[in-house]
Write a protein that holds these residues in place. Structure first.
Motif, PDB file in Angstrom:
ATOM      1  N   ALA A 107      -6.559  -8.227 -21.748  1.00 43.37           N
ATOM      2  CA  ALA A 107      -7.701  -9.237 -20.789  1.00 43.37           C
ATOM      3  C   ALA A 107      -7.140  -9.320 -19.803  1.00 43.37           C
ATOM      4  N   VAL A 108      -5.871  -9.723 -19.256  1.00 38.60           N
ATOM      5  CA  VAL A 108      -4.996  -9.965 -17.879  1.00 38.60           C
ATOM      6  C   VAL A 108      -5.513  -8.634 -17.372  1.00 38.60           C
ATOM      7  N   ALA A 109      -5.088  -7.537 -17.807  1.00 39.81           N
ATOM      8  CA  ALA A 109      -5.642  -6.573 -16.634  1.00 39.81           C
ATOM      9  C   ALA A 109      -7.186  -5.891 -16.172  1.00 39.81           C
ATOM     10  N   ALA A 110      -7.752  -6.571 -17.659  1.00 40.59           N
ATOM     11  CA  ALA A 110      -8.841  -6.339 -17.103  1.00 40.59           C
ATOM     12  C   ALA A 110      -9.228  -7.556 -15.884  1.00 40.59           C
ATOM     13  N   ALA A 111      -8.447  -8.706 -15.849  1.00 41.74           N
ATOM     14  CA  ALA A 111      -8.905  -9.700 -14.896  1.00 41.74           C
ATOM     15  C   ALA A 111      -8.712  -9.920 -13.606  1.00 41.74           C
ATOM     16  N   ARG A 112      -7.343  -8.702 -13.692  1.00 45.95           N
ATOM     17  CA  ARG A 112      -6.858  -8.837 -12.712  1.00 45.95           C
ATOM     18  C   ARG A 112      -7.437  -7.169 -11.850  1.00 45.95           C
ATOM     19  N   SER A 113      -8.339  -7.077 -12.258  1.00 44.01           N
ATOM     20  CA  SER A 113      -9.167  -5.668 -12.226  1.00 44.01           C
ATOM     21  C   SER A 113     -10.414  -5.887 -11.433  1.00 44.01           C
ATOM     22  N   GLY A 114     -10.475  -7.240 -11.089  1.00 42.04           N
ATOM     23  CA  GLY A 114     -12.074  -7.751 -10.951  1.00 42.04           C
ATOM     24  C   GLY A 114     -12.840  -8.295 -12.120  1.00 42.04           C
ATOM     25  N   GLN A 115     -12.651  -8.541 -13.212  1.00 41.03           N
ATOM     26  CA  GLN A 115     -13.038  -8.729 -14.161  1.00 41.03           C
ATOM     27  C   GLN A 115     -13.464 -10.088 -14.378  1.00 41.03           C
ATOM     28  N   CYS A 116     -14.664 -10.955 -14.706  1.00 42.37           N
ATOM     29  CA  CYS A 116     -14.211 -11.761 -15.673  1.00 42.37           C
ATOM     30  C   CYS A 116     -14.485 -11.613 -17.277  1.00 42.37           C
TER      31      CYS A 116
END
Length: 588
Positions: free
Chosen positions: A562-571
């Motif tokens: 989840a952290v990786a996805a959020a850092r890539s610009g996701q909500c």
């Protein structure tokens, strides 16, 4: 962030023809990047001008799904930046929706420009039915007890002056929301000629004021003689330079420091002079420090009188000379009791507390050792998985540790944590590591404030993360649609115990006091049968959301992903099933 550009509109390409055009022109000259709104007919004129006259730029409109969310977003934005954001509220009905969030922002002392509107004040201009029920004689009265200033101007010229004045007032310490109500007829009035727009660039008034020389001298005298000084750090700035100065002042005088979870990070939690973890309510170990101190310096500490009384309740009456530096009395009134009790102080310094710190450092006093004998016992670690409860159960401490590991060395901002979060699990090394609570302790504010913080942190490299209770998310969860719509990187973690658990604890205590069955404390508290499917709800709002995490062994991988996805610009939302008894008991 995705921009919503109006078709074939370029700012400056349309003549100023309507009252609302002049208002939009003024708003464009203020330092307002965004305006959060739920569309409403009472400000249809201003809405058109912000889009078709201003080109939806400075401020850019942010569509929200509830007025309470719009205000909470502006609240979260101000927590990060210290600057006001604009909010548009539709008539009396929208203002009534927004009241809880406005109260939160007021108690949290954040700046905010709220632009309200009303149906025609002139009854002869009202359409049948709808304009009558959306018009009030004194709309500002709904929030006057918890707003810093309000006005309802009667002309375009007066409205321009009122908005400029409101913006200046909300920025001045102590900050709090201001409200300007615009008559729909005023907005839709044709302009015979462009009115004079106030020159807001002339306003160079300081946002806050420092202490006078006498107050600095009196504070220095008390600190100079102190052998066991104690600093209570409350509502303070997010500025790194102010952070460094607080550390330098504590080190100069050998002062121990106490902070709390109600406010944002104010001091490094791992510093040797910060011996006790922050908490919401005063723990016994911090009460012991208060009882042993000979000088206490409170820097805009929330509820100083209650804290000192709590220390006495723990068996540690404060014998210290007490200094309180705050400007908060300027907002105290008879309706709201957020002014707390009378402070039993020896010296009151009505100034910006960070400016007092700066002035004290300017004295160039030598560093002095303290005479503190720290409490011998180390504060207990938060409870993790316990024997007999099964290896799969997730406690709040497990969630905190896995989240911390998922962050790694990359910066993150804990926008919110739930009531059961232990202060020992908070590691703050920067003023944006943690933003504190919402001021008024109203459930449902967390999602909107997370969106506002994400808006302010966009492009900073710091990941906004909000750990919310399931009750908080269910009340305010649709606010996250705005983050998904505008492509804001954000991580929401729901600590889901399927209860309004703080009230379960209260019911257990009441039952025990009355010698009644504590086993019935869950009745009227459980969020189950059916249990809401939070990941499905989040996905419907445009977030990435895996299925609920129920096993401790699966938690690290789920949070890392989840952290990786959020850092890539996701909500992203992660729903984590936590044991209700993994929450710490609180007394809220």
């Amino acid at each position: 962030m995705r921009a919503e550009d109006p078709g074939d509109v370029e700012r400056g390409g349309i003549a100023m023809e309507w009252g609302s055009d002049a208002l939009a022109e003024l708003l464009s000259r203020l330092d307002l990047r965004y305006l959060a709104l739920v569309p409403g007919s009472s400000y249809r004129g201003l809405h058109d001008s912000l889009v078709n006259y201003n080109g939806n730029r400075d401020p850019q409109l942010l569509v929200c799904l509830h007025e309470e969310h719009a205000v909470a977003i502006a609240h979260g934005y101000a927590k990060v930046t210290g600057r006001p954001m604009a909010v548009a509220i539709h008539s009396n009905v929208g203002l009534m929706h927004a009241t809880m969030a406005i109260y939160n922002a007021y108690c949290d002392r954040v700046p905010m420009l709220i632009i309200g509107a009303t149906g025609p004040v002139d009854a002869a201009r009202r359409r049948p039915w709808i304009d009558w029920i959306h018009t009030s004689a004194d709309q500002g009265a709904l929030i006057r007890a918890y707003a810093k200033w309000d006005d309802q101007p009667a002309s375009v010229e007066a409205a321009l002056d009122s908005l400029a004045r409101a913006y200046s007032i909300t920025r001045q310490a102590p900050s709090a929301p201001v409200y300007v109500c615009l008559d729909v007829s005023l907005q839709e009035q044709p302009l015979p000629a462009p009115p004079a727009i106030p020159d807001v660039r002339r306003d160079r008034s300081p946002r806050s004021h420092g202490p006078d020389a006498a107050a600095v001298a009196a504070t220095l005298e008390l600190l100079r003689d102190a052998r066991r000084p104690l600093f209570l750090l409350g509502r303070l700035s997010r500025d790194e330079r102010d952070w460094d100065r607080r550390v330098a002042l504590a080190e100069r005088y050998g002062a121990l420091v106490v902070s709390d979870l109600k406010n944002g990070a104010a001091f490094p939690t791992g510093h040797p002079l910060h011996p006790m973890p922050p908490s919401i309510f005063l723990p016994a170990a911090s009460a012991e420090l208060i009882g042993a101190a000979d000088v206490i310096l409170g820097l805009d500490w929330v509820d100083l009188a209650g804290t000192l009384a709590a220390a006495h309740g723990h068996g540690h009456r404060a014998q210290a000379r007490i200094i309180s530096c705050t400007t908060d009395s300027a907002l105290h009134n008879g309706w709201s009791k957020d002014s707390f009790g009378r402070e039993p102080v020896d010296l009151t310094v009505p100034a910006d507390p960070d400016l007092l710190v700066q002035a004290l450092l300017a004295s160039d006093e030598p560093i002095k050792p303290n005479e503190w004998a720290l409490p011998g016992s180390t504060p207990p670690s938060p409870a993790g998985g316990a024997g007999g409860l099964g290896d799969s159960a997730i406690f709040m401490h497990d969630l905190a540790g896995a989240l911390r590991d998922a962050f790694g060395d990359e910066p993150a901002c804990l926008v919110r944590v739930p009531l059961g979060w232990d202060g020992a699990d908070l590691a703050a090394t920067h003023p944006l590591d943690f933003l504190g609570m919402d001021g008024g302790a109203g459930i449902g504010s967390g999602p909107g404030m997370a969106v506002g913080a994400a808006l302010a942190l966009e492009g900073s490299g710091r990941l906004p993360v909000a750990v919310l209770g399931d009750g908080d998310f269910l009340m305010g969860g649709t606010a996250v649609w705005t983050a998904a719509h505008y492509r804001l990187p954000l991580l929401i973690v729901v600590a889901n115990n399927a209860f309004f658990y703080n009230d379960v604890v209260h019911q257990e205590r009441i039952a025990g006091q009355r010698q009644r069955p504590a086993r019935n404390s869950w009745i009227g508290q459980a969020i189950s049968d059916p249990e809401p499917d939070l990941p499905a709800m989040a996905r419907s709002l445009g977030l990435q959301a895996p299925d609920q995490v129920r096993d401790r062994s699966a938690l690290p991988a789920a949070l890392a992903e989840a952290v990786a996805a959020a850092r890539s610009g996701q909500c992203v939302l992660v729903d984590v099933q936590v044991r209700p008894d993994g929450y710490l008991s609180v007394s809220g």
